[in-house]
Design an enzyme around this catalytic site. Structure first.
Site, mmCIF file in Angstrom:
data_model
loop_
_atom_site.group_PDB
_atom_site.id
_atom_site.type_symbol
_atom_site.label_atom_id
_atom_site.label_comp_id
_atom_site.label_asym_id
_atom_site.label_seq_id
_atom_site.Cartn_x
_atom_site.Cartn_y
_atom_site.Cartn_z
ATOM 1 C CE LYS A 124 -4.467 0.744 -0.158
ATOM 2 N NZ LYS A 124 -5.570 -0.225 -0.534
ATOM 3 C CG ASP A 164 -7.267 3.095 -1.399
ATOM 4 O OD1 ASP A 164 -7.557 1.982 -1.338
ATOM 5 O OD2 ASP A 164 -7.511 3.772 -0.299
ATOM 6 N N GLY A 238 -18.071 7.652 -3.947
ATOM 7 C CA GLY A 238 -17.114 7.618 -4.824
ATOM 8 C C GLY A 238 -16.988 6.247 -5.888
ATOM 9 C CG ASN A 239 -14.185 3.445 -8.373
ATOM 10 O OD1 ASN A 239 -13.720 2.269 -7.907
ATOM 11 N ND2 ASN A 239 -14.248 3.621 -9.669
HETATM 12 O O1 2IT Z 1 -7.969 -1.727 -1.516
HETATM 13 C C1 2IT Z 1 -8.008 -2.285 -2.464
HETATM 14 O O2 2IT Z 1 -7.870 -3.576 -2.810
HETATM 15 C C2 2IT Z 1 -7.498 -1.314 -3.455
HETATM 16 N N1 2IT Z 1 -7.507 0.131 -3.457
HETATM 17 C C3 2IT Z 1 -7.160 -1.964 -4.901
HETATM 18 C C4 2IT Z 1 -5.719 -2.151 -5.030
HETATM 19 C C5 2IT Z 1 -5.283 -2.750 -6.453
HETATM 20 O O3 2IT Z 1 -4.290 -3.105 -6.561
HETATM 21 O O4 2IT Z 1 -6.123 -2.597 -7.540
#
Ligand code: 2IT
Length: 446
Positions: A124, A164, A238-239
């Site tokens: 992350k 994210d 959001g998305n």
């Molecule tokens: O929390 C998550 O799984 C995401 N933000 C997506 C991470 C990704 O590599 O697609």
């Protein structure tokens, strides 16, 4: 393993890292019994190694805002665990980002990615950059400055970031543009969530929300129920909330609430295509408020300062941020007759809220299972990039569907209690853990 002594040790080493400690405690409590049946795990100190990230990059990001003033933010990339594949996970831009938040997210990502069945390790990243109120030019300059530091630590077979909170297709575009310029590498597989003309995968934008609803469908079917005609309250706009609202509506549910930091929209008649499209406009405006929805659609009402959980609903879907649904919210939902909660945000519920739902015996599923469709489809995007092809929306959607069904089955396998109640938290944690632990064991002490 003794959870209390491991947690005491971690609290001493990482004081005040509350989100991280919360995420670790939840996993350790879930796996304790299974772990202690495997002396080889104990001997290899799997847990002690797994709770610490492989490495953390911290860097300064300096950029110039529209008024010519110099701004400095902090950037991070946490490469948490590479036992089952290259590092994979999103980038979060939010003013509250700090090491604790990204460590919790990287830790969760490790198990989530294991659940997807695809070969991806956990990571992350992000920054305390606050996108609210920023112009498009400022967003671009920040993304470029961020990538100026990050580029050398990522790569299609090393570490593959994605979006994210605060990072969507636009931000991924700006970051990819800068990555290419610096690395002189044109492999699109270095980032996922890309645009459709330059290596993006169909269905990736929708995938987190769609996958969540596929998971909920399986969970409901197992309980002899269906989404037809039920009411759904969603937090956020959001998305992720957009994808969830789209699929919930398509599957016959009525989405009666969405929310923002400013309050809740009560939407008794459910969503229409216009309303769902408008959610994207709200997000793109960078204002981080949901109130304009009620001005645009007069059959909806806005109440300032209230959460989505104040709306009477059958199913609650937290789609915004960690710990956005607390013990009191859980009690309010139960009092209003809610019979299913599925976390779509990462760690959307506090431990008190989870305990309240589970003690009441209602359906509850955790984020690392429910929202895994997002990263799973990122994995499918990487596959398409590596093969230099693109699949049709139907092909991607079918694979996503299959993956979510598989995750649901893993949860049922490891989470069904003697009394028949399915503890999806335990199921997801044990299933994810077993895979990562086995891989670490076979790779020796590294
Ligand atoms: O929390 C998550 O799984 C995401 N933000 C997506 C991470 C990704 O590599 O697609």
């Amino acid at each position: 393993m003794n959870v209390t002594s491991i947690m005491t040790d971690l609290e001493r080493k990482h004081p005040g890292e509350n989100e991280y400690l919360q995420a670790v405690r939840e996993v350790l409590e879930s796996i304790e019994e299974t772990y202690n049946e495997h002396p080889e795990f104990e001997k290899a100190k799997i847990v002690e190694r797994m709770v610490e990230p492989d490495r953390i990059f911290t860097f300064r990001v300096t950029w110039v805002d529209d008024s010519g003033e110099i701004q400095t933010n902090i950037g991070y990339r946490i490469q948490f665990n590479s036992a089952i594949g290259p590092y994979k996970g999103g980038i979060r831009f939010h003013k509250a980002v700090n090491p604790s938040m990204l460590k919790f997210l990287g830790f969760e990502q490790t198990f989530k990615n294991a659940l997807t069945t695809l070969p991806m390790g956990g990571a992350k990243g992000g920054s305390d950059f606050d996108p609210v109120g920023k112009s498009d030019a400022e967003i671009m300059r920040f993304c470029q400055a961020f990538m100026l530091e990050l580029w050398n630590n990522i790569g299609p077979d090393t570490d593959v970031p994605a979006g994210d909170v605060g990072v969507g297709g636009r931000e991924i575009g700006y970051m990819y543009g800068m990555y290419k310029k610096l690395a002189r590498e044109y492999n699109t597989g270095v980032l996922t969530g890309k645009g459709m003309t330059w290596g993006g995968s169909l269905v990736r934008p929708e995938a987190t929300g769609f996958g969540a609803l596929y998971f909920v469908e399986h969970m409901l079917a197992k309980a002899g129920r269906s989404l037809k005609g039920v009411t759904v309250a969603i937090s956020g706009f959001g998305n992720v909330a957009w994808g969830a609202a789209t699929k919930a509506t398509e599957l016959g549910a009525r989405v009666i609430a969405i929310s923002g930091p400013d309050g809740v929209i009560y939407n008794p008649n459910g969503m229409t295509k216009e309303k769902i499209d408008y959610m994207l406009e709200l997000r793109a405006s960078n204002r981080n408020i949901v109130a304009p929805f009620a001005e645009r659609f007069p059959d909806a009402t806005f109440t300032p300062g209230k959460k989505a959980w104040s709306v009477k609903c059958d199913i609650a879907l937290p789609c915004a941020f960690q710990n956005e649904l607390n013990g009191d919210d859980a009690k309010e939902l139960l009092a209003n007759g809610t019979w299913c909660t599925a976390e779509v945000s990462n760690m959307g519920c506090t431990p008190e809220a989870i305990a309240t739902f589970q003690q009441a015996g209602i359906l509850f599923a955790p984020g690392k299972a429910v929202n895994a469709g997002g990263v799973a489809t990122s994995g499918l995007e990487m596959t398409q990039n590596a093969m230099h092809i693109s699949w049709s929306a139907a092909e991607v959607d079918e694979k996503l569907h299959y993956i979510m069904q598989n995750i649901h089955e893993q949860c049922v396998k490891y989470g069904t209690q003697a009394d028949g109640y399915i503890n999806y938290v335990k199921g997801a944690n044990i299933a994810g853990f077993m895979k990562v632990a086995q891989a670490m064991l076979e790779q020796g002490i590294v």
